[in-house]
Design a protein around this motif. Structure first.
Motif, PDB file in Angstrom:
ATOM      1  N   LEU A 300      39.679  51.874  34.214  1.00 13.13           N
ATOM      2  CA  LEU A 300      39.971  52.901  35.214  1.00 13.13           C
ATOM      3  C   LEU A 300      39.090  52.671  36.439  1.00 13.13           C
ATOM      4  CD1 LEU A 300      40.260  56.006  32.851  1.00 13.13           C
ATOM      5  CD2 LEU A 300      42.138  54.714  33.912  1.00 13.13           C
ATOM      6  N   ASN A 301      39.419  51.641  37.183  1.00  6.65           N
ATOM      7  CA  ASN A 301      38.658  51.261  38.370  1.00  6.65           C
ATOM      8  C   ASN A 301      39.284  51.894  39.612  1.00  6.65           C
ATOM      9  OD1 ASN A 301      37.072  49.331  40.224  1.00  6.65           O
ATOM     10  ND2 ASN A 301      39.225  48.891  40.696  1.00  6.65           N
ATOM     11  N   THR A 302      38.461  52.260  40.581  1.00  5.65           N
ATOM     12  CA  THR A 302      38.966  52.880  41.812  1.00  5.65           C
ATOM     13  C   THR A 302      38.737  52.018  43.060  1.00  5.65           C
ATOM     14  OG1 THR A 302      36.865  54.062  42.118  1.00  5.65           O
ATOM     15  CG2 THR A 302      38.617  55.214  40.909  1.00  5.65           C
ATOM     16  N   GLU A 303      38.158  50.820  42.909  1.00  6.04           N
ATOM     17  CA  GLU A 303      37.802  50.001  44.072  1.00  6.04           C
ATOM     18  C   GLU A 303      39.028  49.481  44.821  1.00  6.04           C
ATOM     19  OE1 GLU A 303      33.784  48.125  41.976  1.00  6.04           O
ATOM     20  OE2 GLU A 303      35.474  46.847  42.519  1.00  6.04           O
ATOM     21  N   GLN A 304      40.013  49.004  44.076  1.00  5.25           N
ATOM     22  CA  GLN A 304      41.198  48.387  44.675  1.00  5.25           C
ATOM     23  C   GLN A 304      42.410  48.797  43.855  1.00  5.25           C
ATOM     24  OE1 GLN A 304      42.844  46.868  47.500  1.00  5.25           O
ATOM     25  NE2 GLN A 304      41.022  45.548  47.454  1.00  5.25           N
ATOM     26  N   VAL A 305      43.326  49.583  44.437  1.00  5.35           N
ATOM     27  CA  VAL A 305      44.504  50.044  43.708  1.00  5.35           C
ATOM     28  C   VAL A 305      45.761  49.751  44.525  1.00  5.35           C
ATOM     29  CG1 VAL A 305      43.266  51.840  42.453  1.00  5.35           C
ATOM     30  CG2 VAL A 305      44.351  52.394  44.638  1.00  5.35           C
ATOM     31  N   SER A 306      46.839  49.464  43.819  1.00 10.88           N
ATOM     32  CA  SER A 306      48.122  49.244  44.477  1.00 10.88           C
ATOM     33  C   SER A 306      48.823  50.559  44.747  1.00 10.88           C
ATOM     34  CB  SER A 306      49.014  48.361  43.594  1.00 10.88           C
ATOM     35  OG  SER A 306      50.326  48.276  44.119  1.00 10.88           O
ATOM     36  N   ARG A 307      48.713  51.484  43.799  1.00  6.48           N
ATOM     37  CA  ARG A 307      49.401  52.772  43.897  1.00  6.48           C
ATOM     38  C   ARG A 307      48.662  53.762  43.027  1.00  6.48           C
ATOM     39  NH1 ARG A 307      53.774  55.426  41.168  1.00  6.48           N
ATOM     40  NH2 ARG A 307      53.398  53.953  39.484  1.00  6.48           N
ATOM     41  N   THR A 309      45.642  56.114  41.697  1.00  2.75           N
ATOM     42  CA  THR A 309      44.183  56.274  41.736  1.00  2.75           C
ATOM     43  C   THR A 309      43.427  55.130  41.079  1.00  2.75           C
ATOM     44  OG1 THR A 309      44.504  58.675  41.647  1.00  2.75           O
ATOM     45  CG2 THR A 309      42.295  57.843  41.153  1.00  2.75           C
ATOM     46  N   TYR A 310      43.971  54.550  40.004  1.00  6.14           N
ATOM     47  CA  TYR A 310      43.220  53.589  39.206  1.00  6.14           C
ATOM     48  C   TYR A 310      43.934  52.242  39.091  1.00  6.14           C
ATOM     49  CZ  TYR A 310      40.754  57.792  37.620  1.00  6.14           C
ATOM     50  OH  TYR A 310      40.034  58.961  37.569  1.00  6.14           O
ATOM     51  N   SER A 311      43.137  51.235  38.763  1.00  6.07           N
ATOM     52  CA  SER A 311      43.646  49.918  38.385  1.00  6.07           C
ATOM     53  C   SER A 311      42.703  49.331  37.337  1.00  6.07           C
ATOM     54  CB  SER A 311      43.743  48.985  39.587  1.00  6.07           C
ATOM     55  OG  SER A 311      42.438  48.665  40.064  1.00  6.07           O
ATOM     56  N   ILE A 312      43.149  48.233  36.708  1.00  2.00           N
ATOM     57  CA  ILE A 312      42.271  47.511  35.787  1.00  2.00           C
ATOM     58  C   ILE A 312      41.498  46.471  36.583  1.00  2.00           C
ATOM     59  CG2 ILE A 312      42.178  45.995  33.765  1.00  2.00           C
ATOM     60  CD1 ILE A 312      44.862  47.214  32.889  1.00  2.00           C
ATOM     61  N   LYS A 313      40.172  46.501  36.459  1.00  2.00           N
ATOM     62  CA  LYS A 313      39.322  45.523  37.143  1.00  2.00           C
ATOM     63  C   LYS A 313      38.843  44.495  36.132  1.00  2.00           C
ATOM     64  CE  LYS A 313      34.882  45.066  39.580  1.00  2.00           C
ATOM     65  NZ  LYS A 313      33.687  45.802  40.092  1.00  2.00           N
ATOM     66  N   LYS A 314      39.101  43.215  36.427  1.00  2.00           N
ATOM     67  CA  LYS A 314      38.662  42.148  35.541  1.00  2.00           C
ATOM     68  C   LYS A 314      37.822  41.148  36.342  1.00  2.00           C
ATOM     69  CE  LYS A 314      38.416  39.137  32.175  1.00  2.00           C
ATOM     70  NZ  LYS A 314      37.343  39.296  31.182  1.00  2.00           N
ATOM     71  N   VAL A 315      36.522  41.132  36.082  1.00  2.00           N
ATOM     72  CA  VAL A 315      35.648  40.092  36.643  1.00  2.00           C
ATOM     73  C   VAL A 315      35.860  38.861  35.787  1.00  2.00           C
ATOM     74  CG1 VAL A 315      33.295  39.407  37.197  1.00  2.00           C
ATOM     75  CG2 VAL A 315      34.004  41.800  37.481  1.00  2.00           C
ATOM     76  N   THR A 316      36.314  37.780  36.412  1.00  2.71           N
ATOM     77  CA  THR A 316      36.828  36.671  35.620  1.00  2.71           C
ATOM     78  C   THR A 316      36.209  35.337  36.008  1.00  2.71           C
ATOM     79  OG1 THR A 316      38.886  35.656  34.848  1.00  2.71           O
ATOM     80  CG2 THR A 316      38.759  36.165  37.181  1.00  2.71           C
ATOM     81  N   GLY A 317      36.188  34.453  35.052  1.00  3.91           N
ATOM     82  CA  GLY A 317      35.815  33.069  35.278  1.00  3.91           C
ATOM     83  C   GLY A 317      36.949  32.186  34.794  1.00  3.91           C
TER      84      GLY A 317
END
Length: 421
Positions: A300-307, A309-317
């Protein structure tokens, strides 16, 4: 008897084309030299025994007086072999099985002929050492057919080291350019067609919509548009350009539809709007479990959303990923597309697949290239997801970074509006 007739017809066509190839010649001496400057460009057409079908087309279309003038012309003319092959491919074959230019409707003949003529210029391809001339350069040219019908595509010309290609063909012209008093006749091995192809939808301005919303449909070949369809319902629309349509979402729109554009020249492949089953938007109520490896995630991330309030944030390598398990088990036969919106801070690829249980088998998946710095609205046909291996049902989505490149530490991918249509 019908089969015997068809075989004889086929043999006759093949024999005719072979004979045409073997009899190809050029009656004009000193090709490309100033010695040819004894006749008009139209006269060169009439004098050349390898361009008789095109000359006959001019006559049948009633265009002699239009083209046989002192004005400047540049012709791009298919030789007899190419034009006869075109006639066969399009069904203009007589009872004896031979290609017959007389069978082409007059209006179609006019467009065919004029698509090969640029008026007002005289340009040659082959550059002559020490000779200054108006040489043909790569670009788009307005033919006489374009002047008569603005909906047609312009003539695309590619000239490279004296080699001529026209209308996007990969087949180079033979390199013959006949020089007349008022222009050139460039001989081709293919027939130019300027009729637009079927329309193509590249994107919709909205992932989700409500009745009455005006959405932008972007794509190509939006020429003589007849309908914009949301499923089986025709929408009100305005054609802004050949690459953009504004369409109003119909009143009976519920939560999803396959959007298509129909023109006089064909129907686009469908694009999707909305979903029938929304797995993730602004809550995790339909998700039974999630886990990842390589990096971290936040559901439930709020930094960057398409539509919303929330999106899934995945810090990835490189090669890191995660699973999302569903509380419900879905039937593969009920859906046509897997949909999601994805935002990547760096350009990368992801592998997406569905399974009936947690499974890291990459061969199930489809790879998607992500454009950095924007939301990528993705629709993956279910038929691409190896359904014969997945089975009749599924209950999880597997997503994996798949570029294998060395990503910047902290590279992040955001996922929103995951669902099925």
């Amino acid at each position: 008897m019908k089969n015997i007739y068809n075989k004889l017809k086929y043999i006759a066509v093949c024999a005719f084309l072979v004979a045409t190839v073997s009899s190809c010649d050029n009656d004009i001496e000193d090709i490309g030299g100033a010695e040819q400057n004894y006749s008009t460009a139209y006269g060169l057409l009439e004098a050349n025994s390898n361009l008789t079908v095109f000359t006959k087309a001019i006559e049948l279309a009633g265009l002699e007086s239009t083209l046989d003038t002192s004005e400047d012309y540049t012709y791009f003319v298919p030789n007899d072999t190419a034009l006869n092959a075109y006639l066969v491919a399009n069904g203009y074959v007589n009872e004896l099985g031979y290609p017959d230019i007389n069978l082409v409707p007059v209006e179609d003949l006019k467009q065919l002929v004029l698509s090969h003529v640029v008026k007002g210029v005289k340009k040659r391809v082959g550059k002559l050492e020490g000779v200054e001339a108006d040489y043909l350069e790569s670009g788009e040219y307005t033919t006489m057919a374009n002047t008569a019908n603005a909906d047609l595509y312009l003539l695309g010309i590619d000239v490279n080291n004296g080699t001529l290609k026209v209308n996007g063909s990969d087949k180079a012209a033979p390199g013959l350019d006949y020089y007349g008093t008022n222009g050139f006749v460039n001989v081709l091995d293919n027939v130019i067609e300027l009729t637009p192809p079927a329309p193509v939808i590249s994107s919709l301005s909205q992932v989700f919509a409500s009745p009455g919303d005006v959405i932008t449909i972007s794509g190509q070949n939006f020429v003589k548009v007849q309908n914009v369809m949301f499923g089986s319902t025709a929408a009100t629309f305005t054609v802004v350009s050949k690459t953009e349509i504004q369409a109003t979402v119909p009143a009976d729109f519920e939560s999803s539809a396959l959007v298509t554009v129909e023109t006089e020249f064909g129907t686009s492949a469908p694009s999707t709007i909305g979903v029938k089953y929304l797995l993730y938007a602004d809550d995790t109520s339909k998700i039974s479990y999630q886990w990842d490896w390589g990096g971290s995630y936040e559901m439930l991330n709020t930094e960057q959303v398409s539509r919303g309030t929330y999106s899934i944030k995945k810090v990835t390598g490189a090669w890191s990923g995660f699973y999302i398990g569903f509380k419900e088990t879905l039937n593969t036969a009920d859906y046509q597309f897997l949909k999601m919106s994805v935002y990547a801070t760096e350009s990368t690829k992801i592998l997406v697949s569905i399974h009936s249980k947690a499974n890291e088998n990459d061969e199930f998946g489809v790879t998607i290239q992500l454009v950095a710095g924007q939301w990528n609205n993705i629709s993956i046909p279910m038929s691409d997801l190896k359904l014969n291996q997945v089975g009749a049902t599924f209950n999880n989505v597997f997503i994996k970074e798949y570029s294998g490149i060395s990503l910047t530490p902290g590279n992040t991918i955001y996922y929103d509006d995951i669902g099925f249509l």
